[in-house]
Each structure stands twice: as structure tokens, then as C-alpha cells.
Scaffold this active site. Sequence first.
Site, mmCIF file in Angstrom:
data_model
loop_
_atom_site.group_PDB
_atom_site.id
_atom_site.type_symbol
_atom_site.label_atom_id
_atom_site.label_comp_id
_atom_site.label_asym_id
_atom_site.label_seq_id
_atom_site.Cartn_x
_atom_site.Cartn_y
_atom_site.Cartn_z
ATOM 1 N N LYS A 186 -19.355 -0.531 -5.616
ATOM 2 C CA LYS A 186 -19.507 -1.500 -6.709
ATOM 3 C C LYS A 186 -20.793 -1.267 -7.493
ATOM 4 O O LYS A 186 -20.776 -1.226 -8.724
ATOM 5 C CB LYS A 186 -19.454 -2.923 -6.144
ATOM 6 C CG LYS A 186 -19.404 -3.999 -7.207
ATOM 7 C CD LYS A 186 -20.789 -4.463 -7.555
ATOM 8 C CE LYS A 186 -20.753 -5.392 -8.754
ATOM 9 N NZ LYS A 186 -22.127 -5.813 -9.103
ATOM 10 N N ASP A 205 -16.178 -6.765 -8.480
ATOM 11 C CA ASP A 205 -17.013 -7.717 -7.748
ATOM 12 C C ASP A 205 -16.185 -8.961 -7.428
ATOM 13 O O ASP A 205 -14.977 -8.961 -7.603
ATOM 14 C CB ASP A 205 -18.261 -8.067 -8.561
ATOM 15 C CG ASP A 205 -17.908 -8.679 -9.908
ATOM 16 O OD1 ASP A 205 -16.808 -9.253 -10.038
ATOM 17 O OD2 ASP A 205 -18.718 -8.590 -10.831
#
Length: 263
Positions: A186, A205
Amino acid sequence: VNNSWTGVIGQHWVRLQQTDEGILAETSTPSEDWTWLVNYLQLEVNFHEVMAALPRHPVLTRAISLHAGLRLLRQDPWECLASFILSSNKKIVHIKCIVNDLCEQYGNPVTTMSGDPSAHAFPSAERIAGCRELDLRALRMGFRASYLLNAAEAVASGRLSLNQLSHLTASEAREALTRLPGVGRKIADCVLLFSLGFNEAFPVDVWITRALQAGWFPGQTPKLRELVAFSESYFGRYGGYAQQYLFHHARLEATNFRSELAE
DNA sequence: TTCCAGGCCATCT
DNA sequence: AGATGGCATGGA
């Protein structure tokens, strides 16, 4: 001033204001070369091309129409990497506090307009690399302190050359970043998208997870890696723009929901 | 008090 | 491979 934004871009203090004519930019010191701002705001992006490349889906279309004018910024790679290392498992308001403290403590002061509060640039990797872990922990970043320090040392020593990553493929650049402790898929995707120009990067996310579940997997609870795989093939070479619209739409909806509860 | 946050990692099956 | 718990800290 209302309807304006004041901040520091690189070493430049700047105030931006939307006018009928366009964007009005004020700097505290004379600026002849404006490429730093044009680059940061990505003013040369062909939005028609971006929109044409995104998939047609009612949820995405609605998010785009509700946030017309939303743009992707091109941030400094080190500032971006450091900020997102600090972001993991933290609320956005608190991340802003820590970044702000980091700038005040270790960033170069920049000239502001008379009457405006003092301001600091984001500290260089060299400056952070000179800190002790205890110094960083004093800024309440917790276990992220060692991650930040390690990344600063890697960049300052030249062991990791962030600007070179933009010449690699997305997966090569991502792999180089995820070798840093504290940097996973991420955070690496955030750096790819927000600072290295990989428009296809799609950071997944918690907000994006909720948006994808609601819009594309109703009634299901797909695994994180399944959502990552889906977004990689589905959103295309400008997927990062879709991510931005979905992210801000999800956050704005949450804000509206909380204010409704308060009534 | 408990839960969660722009995740990631070590440590299990 | 895939699932689970811990992690610093602060706010709801």
C-alpha cells in the site's frame, strides 16, 4: 484568506487561490521559473484522456461528478515516502500533526509573507538520517520511528535512489520500495502514484476497501489481496485517478454521516 | 472501556 | 500460501 490554500511546496512558500481567470499563486519571494508549481499541480495533464481511459461504472462516475476539479499532485518522492511511512495504522489528522511537528523540528525555515505564521519545508533525508530513533519517537510516531530512520539512511546514503525509480516498471519500483522495512504494497503504491508518476498505481487502503466492497462486491467480503488483484486489472493505466475520486468520496460520505448523527 | 486508525511484520498452520 | 496477533499513540 478564505477559499485559498497556503503551504510549502519544496522550499517555496505559496498561497493558491481559485479565481474566475484560473489559479492565482502568491509567493513570498519573487519567482521567475514556475515549473515547480506547474509540476506539483500537474497542470499539463490531459483530463479528457484520463477520463476516457477509466472504466464506466455508476459508483465511479458519481464520485467523479461530485468531485470535479480533484487532481493528483506530484509530490517530492522523499517527502511522500516519509509521510506514508508515518501513515500506517494512524488517523489522517494525527499523521498531519506528526508531519507538521517533523517539519517544525527538522525542516528548513522558509520565508513567508509578512503577517503569516512561520513555515518550514519538509526535512531532507540527510537531516532525518542524522537523528536518533529517540529523537523521532519524541514526535509520537511510535514504532514507525525506526522505519523512518532506516528509510532516511537508505536515501541519504544513496543506497536507494528514489528519482531513479521512475525509470523502472511499476512492479520493479514497487519491489525496490517494499524492500524497506515498514513499506508494504500500500505505501509503495502511494509513492508510485503520488510522486513517481505511475498513474496506474492503485493504493488499496481501508477507505478504498470499503468503497470497492460497496460498489463492486455488494454483500461480499473479499480479501485484501483479491481487491488488489481486481483493481490492478480493472481500473487501467489511469487507475490512480479513480482511486483518488473513490477515496475522497468515501471520506466525504463518512464526514457527512457523522454530521448527520450530530443533529 | 473498547475499538479503530491512508499497514506491516513476525509467527504460526 | 494464508490466517492471526502485536504494534505506539490518540481520539471517539
